[in-house]
Write an enzyme that holds these catalytic residues in place. Structure first.
Site, PDB file in Angstrom:
ATOM      1  N   SER A 127       0.824  -1.214   0.000  1.00 54.60           N
ATOM      2  CA  SER A 127       0.000   0.000   0.000  1.00 54.60           C
ATOM      3  C   SER A 127       0.856   1.261   0.000  1.00 54.60           C
ATOM      4  O   SER A 127       1.947   1.297   0.600  1.00 54.60           O
ATOM      5  CB  SER A 127      -0.898   0.012   1.240  1.00 54.60           C
ATOM      6  OG  SER A 127      -1.510   1.263   1.440  1.00 54.60           O
ATOM      7  N   GLU A 129       0.200   3.683   1.725  1.00 55.52           N
ATOM      8  CA  GLU A 129       0.239   4.145   3.114  1.00 55.52           C
ATOM      9  C   GLU A 129       1.573   3.816   3.776  1.00 55.52           C
ATOM     10  O   GLU A 129       1.909   4.374   4.818  1.00 55.52           O
ATOM     11  CB  GLU A 129      -0.909   3.537   3.912  1.00 55.52           C
ATOM     12  CG  GLU A 129      -2.283   4.099   3.584  1.00 55.52           C
ATOM     13  CD  GLU A 129      -2.502   5.509   4.132  1.00 55.52           C
ATOM     14  OE1 GLU A 129      -1.927   5.827   5.184  1.00 55.52           O
ATOM     15  OE2 GLU A 129      -3.244   6.285   3.489  1.00 55.52           O
ATOM     16  N   TYR A 151      -1.933   0.577  10.423  1.00 60.99           N
ATOM     17  CA  TYR A 151      -2.167  -0.081   9.139  1.00 60.99           C
ATOM     18  C   TYR A 151      -0.920   0.015   8.260  1.00 60.99           C
ATOM     19  O   TYR A 151      -0.466  -0.986   7.681  1.00 60.99           O
ATOM     20  CB  TYR A 151      -3.362   0.563   8.438  1.00 60.99           C
ATOM     21  CG  TYR A 151      -3.556   0.120   7.010  1.00 60.99           C
ATOM     22  CD1 TYR A 151      -4.174  -1.098   6.718  1.00 60.99           C
ATOM     23  CD2 TYR A 151      -3.123   0.914   5.943  1.00 60.99           C
ATOM     24  CE1 TYR A 151      -4.347  -1.511   5.402  1.00 60.99           C
ATOM     25  CE2 TYR A 151      -3.294   0.507   4.639  1.00 60.99           C
ATOM     26  CZ  TYR A 151      -3.910  -0.704   4.363  1.00 60.99           C
ATOM     27  OH  TYR A 151      -4.073  -1.101   3.062  1.00 60.99           O
TER      28      TYR A 151
END
Length: 327
Positions: A127, A129, A151
């Protein structure tokens, strides 16, 4: 007929990927958690040709059974606790599923393949992120990772564990560092779908306001249907590798609001939108924009849906759903 096993098949990516693979003639299997999973009916109605197996990313034995019963050529590990805001509320569960779950799946594949670690090609859903507090713009495969949420930290663990299994055991294991990708199938808790759903309901007089957090965060938003094709392309390569998948454009949440409200004929959205500190992240990721030149050059991949087209697609789908709810 090649066979594929997908974890996280109930999510937007899992559904789009399964549709893509079925269209390519694959025998598609999915891992679904819990016998009474509320999304099972959705998968069965949309994808009647997919065979489902009970499994849990926190339980390696269940993953081994799913591998035994499906005998896949390709495994796509999309399963995760994927809502970033929730990861602060339950960091331990996020870690167990989104981080350790990758290790469990990799180990299950390694044990299942035995002396032939390349027999199964493995895809890990990494990801954007992971970049978090970005160290350079745009972000590419070699950019330093600095995650800003449980996360994001969990995704970094899974990303490096995938690289480690590739280098340690010779597994054909690739990671797709996917930047934000949306669709009408995105869960309503995610900001883009929260906006498109609220705009449709405000237009139809079913909702009065939209309560938001940070409106200045900027993201590289693409269409999930495009991004699952990149996943498949990675596993068709002779050599496993990691790829950034992105549009290369950045837009703010304000930009998303502009387009969404304009699509229903509302030029000024400020009377309908209210900010609330409760929806602010403890540690914000301000700007993400990806450099997908490697994916273009090696995979031949590029996005087909523009940002305005994506917003219009989502608002139209939510308008149709809201009208259907009236009947």
């Amino acid at each position: 007929m090649p066979t594929a096993l997908i974890t996280g098949i109930t999510g937007q990516d899992g559904l789009y990927l399964a549709e893509l693979l079925l269209a390519k003639g694959y025998d598609v299997h999915g891992v679904i958690r819990g016998q009474n999973n509320p999304k099972r009916e959705l998968v069965e109605s949309l994808l009647p040709d997919v065979r489902l197996h009970h499994g849990d990313l926190t339980d390696t034995s269940s993953l081994l059974r799913a591998l035994r019963d499906s005998a896949p050529d390709e495994v796509y590990n999309l399963g995760a606790v994927s809502f970033v805001a929730y990861s602060w509320e339950n960091a331990q569960l996020t870690t167990d599923v989104t981080a350790k779950g990758v290790l469990n799946m990799l180990e299950a594949v390694r044990l299942h393949t035995g002396d032939d670690p390349t027999h199964i090609r493995f895809y890990q859903a990494s990801s954007s992120e992971m970049f978090g507090k970005v160290q350079e713009t745009p972000q590419h495969e070699r950019t330093l990772l600095w995650p800003r949420s449980p996360y994001g930290v969990s995704k970094v663990f899974g990303h490096y564990m995938t690289i480690n299994y590739r280098e340690s055991y010779g597994m054909h294991a690739s990671s797709g560092i996917l930047f934000n990708h949306e669709s009408p199938r995105r869960g309503p808790e995610f900001v883009t779908r929260k906006i498109s759903r609220a705009v449709a309901r405000i237009k139809l007089g079913m909702q009065d306001e939209l309560v938001m957090g940070n409106l200045d965060a900027e993201r590289d938003w693409g269409y999930a249907g495009d991004y699952v094709e990149a996943m498949w392309l990675m596993l068709q390569q002779e050599v496993a590798d990691d790829y950034v998948i992105a549009t290369g454009e950045t837009h703010s949440i304000r930009d998303f609001l502009d387009l969404a409200f304009a699509h229903v004929g509302i030029a000024d959205w400020t009377p309908y939108v209210r900010q609330d500190p409760r929806f602010m992240r403890p540690a914000e990721v301000d700007t993400l924009v990806g450099d997908a030149s490697k994916a273009r050059e090696v995979l031949g991949w590029k996005p087909s849906v523009t940002f305005p087209e994506l917003v219009a697609l989502m608002v139209e789908a939510d308008l149709a759903a809201a009208r259907e709810g009236w009947k």
